[in-house]
Design a protein around this motif. Structure first.
Motif, PDB file in Angstrom:
ATOM      1  N   PRO A 125       2.686  19.798  22.937  1.00 23.92           N
ATOM      2  CA  PRO A 125       1.584  20.732  23.124  1.00 23.92           C
ATOM      3  C   PRO A 125       1.068  20.728  24.563  1.00 23.92           C
ATOM      4  O   PRO A 125       1.205  19.741  25.274  1.00 23.92           O
ATOM      5  CB  PRO A 125       0.505  20.222  22.166  1.00 23.92           C
ATOM      6  CG  PRO A 125       0.849  18.799  21.907  1.00 23.92           C
ATOM      7  CD  PRO A 125       2.345  18.695  22.024  1.00 23.92           C
ATOM      8  N   ASP A 165       4.753  23.772  21.755  1.00 24.71           N
ATOM      9  CA  ASP A 165       3.574  23.391  20.966  1.00 24.71           C
ATOM     10  C   ASP A 165       3.992  23.092  19.518  1.00 24.71           C
ATOM     11  O   ASP A 165       3.532  22.128  18.918  1.00 24.71           O
ATOM     12  CB  ASP A 165       2.551  24.529  21.002  1.00 24.71           C
ATOM     13  CG  ASP A 165       1.228  24.130  20.358  1.00 24.71           C
ATOM     14  OD1 ASP A 165       0.479  23.377  20.995  1.00 24.71           O
ATOM     15  OD2 ASP A 165       0.982  24.539  19.206  1.00 24.71           O
ATOM     16  N   ARG A 166       4.897  23.903  19.030  1.00 27.31           N
ATOM     17  CA  ARG A 166       5.347  23.741  17.647  1.00 27.31           C
ATOM     18  C   ARG A 166       6.286  22.542  17.472  1.00 27.31           C
ATOM     19  O   ARG A 166       6.226  21.837  16.459  1.00 27.31           O
ATOM     20  CB  ARG A 166       6.079  25.028  17.215  1.00 27.31           C
ATOM     21  CG  ARG A 166       6.607  24.994  15.781  1.00 27.31           C
ATOM     22  CD  ARG A 166       7.228  26.320  15.362  1.00 27.31           C
ATOM     23  NE  ARG A 166       8.496  26.617  16.011  1.00 27.31           N
ATOM     24  CZ  ARG A 166       9.665  26.025  15.729  1.00 27.31           C
ATOM     25  NH1 ARG A 166       9.728  25.067  14.817  1.00 27.31           N
ATOM     26  NH2 ARG A 166      10.778  26.377  16.355  1.00 27.31           N
ATOM     27  N   ILE A 167       7.133  22.257  18.477  1.00 24.72           N
ATOM     28  CA  ILE A 167       8.163  21.222  18.277  1.00 24.72           C
ATOM     29  C   ILE A 167       7.841  19.882  18.951  1.00 24.72           C
ATOM     30  O   ILE A 167       8.702  19.013  19.030  1.00 24.72           O
ATOM     31  CB  ILE A 167       9.582  21.715  18.656  1.00 24.72           C
ATOM     32  CG1 ILE A 167       9.730  21.902  20.174  1.00 24.72           C
ATOM     33  CG2 ILE A 167       9.926  23.012  17.920  1.00 24.72           C
ATOM     34  CD1 ILE A 167      11.177  22.209  20.605  1.00 24.72           C
ATOM     35  N   TRP A 217      -0.494  31.514  22.035  1.00 22.18           N
ATOM     36  CA  TRP A 217       0.687  31.788  22.866  1.00 22.18           C
ATOM     37  C   TRP A 217       1.217  33.204  22.667  1.00 22.18           C
ATOM     38  O   TRP A 217       2.355  33.493  23.018  1.00 22.18           O
ATOM     39  CB  TRP A 217       1.768  30.747  22.573  1.00 22.18           C
ATOM     40  CG  TRP A 217       1.279  29.361  22.919  1.00 22.18           C
ATOM     41  CD1 TRP A 217       0.994  28.355  22.065  1.00 22.18           C
ATOM     42  CD2 TRP A 217       0.979  28.872  24.234  1.00 22.18           C
ATOM     43  NE1 TRP A 217       0.545  27.248  22.738  1.00 22.18           N
ATOM     44  CE2 TRP A 217       0.528  27.540  24.087  1.00 22.18           C
ATOM     45  CE3 TRP A 217       1.031  29.420  25.524  1.00 22.18           C
ATOM     46  CZ2 TRP A 217       0.132  26.751  25.172  1.00 22.18           C
ATOM     47  CZ3 TRP A 217       0.643  28.633  26.602  1.00 22.18           C
ATOM     48  CH2 TRP A 217       0.202  27.316  26.422  1.00 22.18           C
ATOM     49  N   ASN A 277      15.825  22.152  14.094  1.00 26.75           N
ATOM     50  CA  ASN A 277      15.727  23.609  14.245  1.00 26.75           C
ATOM     51  C   ASN A 277      17.077  24.286  14.019  1.00 26.75           C
ATOM     52  O   ASN A 277      17.335  25.343  14.583  1.00 26.75           O
ATOM     53  CB  ASN A 277      15.191  23.945  15.646  1.00 26.75           C
ATOM     54  CG  ASN A 277      13.746  23.492  15.819  1.00 26.75           C
ATOM     55  OD1 ASN A 277      12.834  24.186  15.383  1.00 26.75           O
ATOM     56  ND2 ASN A 277      13.536  22.322  16.416  1.00 26.75           N
ATOM     57  N   THR A 291      -3.685  26.955  22.329  1.00 29.01           N
ATOM     58  CA  THR A 291      -2.974  27.267  21.080  1.00 29.01           C
ATOM     59  C   THR A 291      -2.605  28.738  20.929  1.00 29.01           C
ATOM     60  O   THR A 291      -1.810  29.079  20.070  1.00 29.01           O
ATOM     61  CB  THR A 291      -3.836  26.870  19.861  1.00 29.01           C
ATOM     62  OG1 THR A 291      -5.139  27.437  20.030  1.00 29.01           O
ATOM     63  CG2 THR A 291      -3.949  25.356  19.734  1.00 29.01           C
ATOM     64  N   GLY A 343       4.768  28.056  23.663  1.00 24.87           N
ATOM     65  CA  GLY A 343       4.506  28.235  22.236  1.00 24.87           C
ATOM     66  C   GLY A 343       5.484  27.442  21.386  1.00 24.87           C
ATOM     67  O   GLY A 343       5.096  26.741  20.444  1.00 24.87           O
ATOM     68  N   VAL A 344       6.788  27.549  21.706  1.00 31.70           N
ATOM     69  CA  VAL A 344       7.789  26.769  20.966  1.00 31.70           C
ATOM     70  C   VAL A 344       7.517  25.269  21.155  1.00 31.70           C
ATOM     71  O   VAL A 344       7.569  24.481  20.200  1.00 31.70           O
ATOM     72  CB  VAL A 344       9.227  27.125  21.420  1.00 31.70           C
ATOM     73  CG1 VAL A 344      10.241  26.186  20.762  1.00 31.70           C
ATOM     74  CG2 VAL A 344       9.546  28.579  21.106  1.00 31.70           C
TER      75      VAL A 344
END
Lengths: 414, 414
Positions: free
Chosen positions: B398, B393-395, B413, B24, B411, B390-391
Motif C-alpha cells: 500500500p 495496494d491490493r497485493i 486509485w 494472481n 486508497t 492500485g494493484v
C-alpha cells in the motif's frame, strides 16, 4: 669469558641485534648470522657495513641454516666456534636451537617463548609448557640459557627485580605497560607479521591476580595511563609470557600486562575477527578455491618491514610497581622511552624492533663478561638487574623512574 | 490481453515473484520459472505449493535455462507459450533476455539496469548505456519492455509521477529515501550478494542537482530522516538507476537517492575497503596462492538467503517531493512500510526481496490486462501510476502519504 656470537634469524629484530653486536664486537669477538634465506643475512651485513657499525675490525659472516635441523645448527656453531647463540628467529625454533646449544655446550639467549606452529598462543603456564621442562638438562650440561631477553619480556623483568631489590620491602602489584605512541603513516598496519600479531589477540586474556590465573576477553578491560613523554594512552589487559615467570620467580601476587591499542587497531581487529577473516581454518570461495582468510588479510596489509623509514614518534614501556617500603605504601614507574626515527637512523629498524633487539645483545655482553654466565637456565628476573640495566644505559636503552620525587634517568648501576 | 508468464531467475526476488504470480494466476494464466540451476526453481515451486499460493488450479513448471543463450530462451518462451517474461535473474542477463523477448514478440519486465560482468556500477547515464539504445527496436517490434519495475527503481518512480500529476504544479526536488530498519540478528551481513552489494558503494556517488550530474564520495553526505513507523534514521547520498530516468523523463532539476546505513555497516565497509579486502584484483599470499580478496570476504559472510527466517523489523521507502502547488510551496512524502516477518510468513522471503518482487508482478498484471501493454519501452514514470499503485495496494504494498494533513493510506486509485 665467552666469545664469538651466532645470531639466528634475519628479520627486523635480528637487524638490530646485528648492529648492536657489531658496535660491541670488542666485547663479543667474531660475529655470524644465519637464516634459511641467506640473502636476508647479506642485506643485514650490507646495512652494518653502510653504517660503519663494527667497533673494531673483525669477522661478521652470513650463513644459510635451517635452524629446525639440530645437527646442522650444532655443526655451524662448532664450525664458527661460537660460544654464544642469540636466537631471534621464528618462535617455532626455540626448542631446536636450545637442543643444539646444549649439544654444543654453548650459551643460549632468546627473546620470546617457544611456540609450536599448530598451537600458537598456548594457555598458561607458558614457560612451563616447553622451556622449564629443560632446566635440569641445561644445568647438567652447564649451559647458560637466558630466556626472554627482549624488552617485554626482558627489560621489564629486570625492572621488576630491581623494584623488589631496591625500592620495596614487599611488592603487591606489578602492571607492565607497553605503549607504542608512534605512527607509521599508513591507514592501518601491524608492526610485525600480521599472522602472528592478530593471533596474539584472538584468544582470551590471562592475568595473575590474587595469586591465581584470571581469564578475561580481549579488549574487555581497558585503562587510560598518563605516561611520561607519550602522555595519555589507552591500554588493554593482554596476556604476555612474563606474567608467568615473574609471578612465579618473584612471588608477586598481582601481575598484569597492558598493551596500548589505538581506536583504529581495535576497530580493524574487531571487524576482521567478527567477520571470520582472522581464521586459520580454510574457507571455500563460490568459485571453489580453498583459502585461509588470515593469509589473505596478511597479503593485503602493508609489509611491516616497509614501515621503518617513515615511522615517527616514540614508545614507552615500563613497570608500575605498588607495594610497601619502610611500612609506607608507595608506587613507582620504571620505564624507557625509545624513538622510532632515532632507531632507524642508527640501526635501520623502527623502535619496536630496537627495544626488542638491544636487550638480547646486552645479555650476550654479560654472558661474554661472565657476569650472567650462570651455567643454567634463567629468566631475566633471576639474574642481577643492575649490570643488565647498566649495559642497556650505555648501548641505547636508558632506564627512567617516576616516583614521589618526579621523573629522572637512573645512572648509578654499580 | 496477454497471458502466461515466464519468470527468469530463482533467487530471493524470484521467490517473491513466483508466490505473487501464483496468488494472481487467474489474471496471469500459466506460470513457468527458469534458472541455470533448476533445483532452485523446484525449491520455489515446493514453497508455492506448501503455502497453497495458487489462486486457482493451473500450470506452474520449472525449467533449466542459461538465459545468456538467446535462442534457448526464445525456444523456451515459444514452447511454454509465455506472452510476458519477468526477468529477475542476475543483472548480467538483461540484454540477452530482452533480445529473446523481441525475437519472440513478447513483453519484457525487469527490476534493475543491465550490468556487464566486468564493468559493474558503470557511470551515468545509466539507462542510456544499454537499455535506451534499444528503444527503436522495441517500438518497431511492438514489444512492451518495462524497465526497473521493482521498488527502487519502480514504485518510487510511480510515486514521483503521481506527485507531478496530482500534488504539484512544479516539482523542484525529489529525494528518494530507502531505509531498512530491520534486523537480521547477525553481527554483520549484507542483504544480498556481498560481491554486488559492496561494489555498489566502492565507487563515487552520482546525484542530479541543478539539472546536472554532481559527484561525491560514498558516505560523504549523510542526513538524518525522521520517518513514519521506523523513526529517525541516518541515510547517505548514493547513486541509483532511477535518478537518471526520472530526471530525464520528468524534468525534475534535483533528484537524489538516500540509502540508510547503520554504523556497523559503515565501519565494516570502511575497514574492508581501506584494507583492500573489497578489491576484485587478485593478491598473492605468502604461500603463493592467487586469490581475489572480495571473494574471500563473500565466503566468510553469512549467505544472505539464510537471513529471511530470523529477519525482524520494517523497511520504509519513499519519495520526499518538494515544489509548488497553486502558487504555494509544499513538501510531501509518498511511501510504503513493509514488514520482514510478515513477508517471510507470506512468501518465504524477507522484506527487501518482497518490496523488489511484488511490483514486477503488479506490472505483469497490468501488461496482462492491457493497461500497461504499450508496445514500446518504458520506464515506470512513463506509465500511468494509479493503476500500478492500485494493484500494489491490493497485493501487498500500500501507498501512504505524509503532508500538511498528516499521515494516511491512499486508497482511491480510480
Amino acid at each position: 669469558m665467552k666469545r664469538n656470537v651466532l645470531i639466528i634469524g634475519a628479520g627486523g629484530v635480528a637487524q638490530v641485534v646485528a648492529h648492536k653486536c657489531a658496535q660491541n664486537n670488542d666485547l663479543l669477538g667474531d660475529l655470524h648470522i644465519a637464516s634459511r634465506t641467506v640473502s636476508k643475512c647479506h642485506d643485514i651485513l650490507a646495512s652494518v657495513e653502510e653504517k660503519g657499525a663494527m667497533k673494531q675490525e673483525g669477522v661478521f659472516e652470513a650463513h644459510a641454516l635451517d635452524a629446525l635441523d639440530i645437527p646442522a645448527t650444532v655443526a655451524l656453531i662448532r664450525k664458527v666456534d661460537a660460544q654464544i647463540v642469540i636466537n631471534v628467529g621464528s618462535a617455532f625454533l626455540n626448542m631446536s636451537v636450545m637442543s643444539a646449544c646444549i649439544e654444543a655446550g654453548v650459551a643460549y639467549i632468546d627473546t620470546a617463548i617457544h611456540e609450536e606452529p599448530d598451537k600458537i598462543c598456548e594457555n598458561p603456564p607458558w614457560y612451563a609448557n616447553y622451556e622449564w621442562k629443560r632446566r635440569e638438562e641445561c644445568a647438567a650440561a652447564g649451559v647458560t640459557a637466558i630466556l626472554g631477553a627482549g624488552f617485554d619480556p626482558g627489560v621489564v623483568n629486570a625492572y621488576a627485580k630491581l623494584a623488589v631489590d631496591e625500592y620495596f620491602d614487599d611488592v603487591q602489584e606489578l602492571d607492565i605497560v607497553d605503549i607504542n605512541a608512534g605512527s607509521h603513516g599508513k591507514w592501518f598496519s601491524t608492526n610485525f607479521d600480521p599472522e602472528i600479531n592478530f593471533r596474539e589477540f584472538t584468544g582470551v586474556v590471562y592475568s595473575w591476580q590474587d595469586s591465581e590465573w584470571k581469564v578475561n576477553q580481549m579488549f574487555e578491560i581497558g585503562k587510560e595511563y598518563d605516561l611520561p613523554v607519550v602522555g595519555k594512552q589507552k591500554a588493554y589487559m593482554s596476556g604476555h609470557d612474563e606474567i608467568h615467570s615473574i609471578s612465579q620467580n618473584l612471588k608477586i601476587p598481582n601481575v598484569r600486562f597492558w598493551m596500548g591499542f589505538g581506536e583504529r587497531y581495535i576497530t580493524v581487529f574487531t571487524v576482521l575477527k567478527n567477520l571470520g577473516l582472522l581464521s586459520e581454518q580454510p574457507v571455500t570461495t563460490a568459485e571453489g578455491l580453498e583459502v585461509v582468510p588470515l593469509k589473505v588479510v596478511k597479503a593485503v596489509l602493508p609489509d611491516p618491514a616497509s614501515l621503518a623509514p617513515d615511522y615517527t614518534g616514540k614508545t614507552c614501556i615500563g613497570d608500575f610497581v605498588k607495594g610497601t617500603k619502610d611500612g609506607k605504601e608507595r608506587e613507582i614507574f620504571l620505564y624507557n622511552v625509545a624513538d622510532h626515527e632515532e632507531a632507524y637512523a642508527e640501526v635501520g629498524s623502527q623502535g619496536i624492533s630496537f627495544t626488542a633487539g638491544v636487550p638480547a645483545v646486552a645479555a650476550a655482553i654479560l654472558v661474554a663478561s661472565g657476569e650472567w654466565d650462570t651455567g643454567d637456565m634463567r629468566n631475566i628476573e633471576q639474574l642481577p638487574p643492575k649490570p643488565f640495566l647498566g649495559v642497556l644505559d650505555r648501548i641505547g636503552l636508558p632506564t627512567y623512574i617516576r616516583d614521589e620525587d618526579g621523573e629522572r634517568r637512573l645512572t648509578d648501576w654499580s
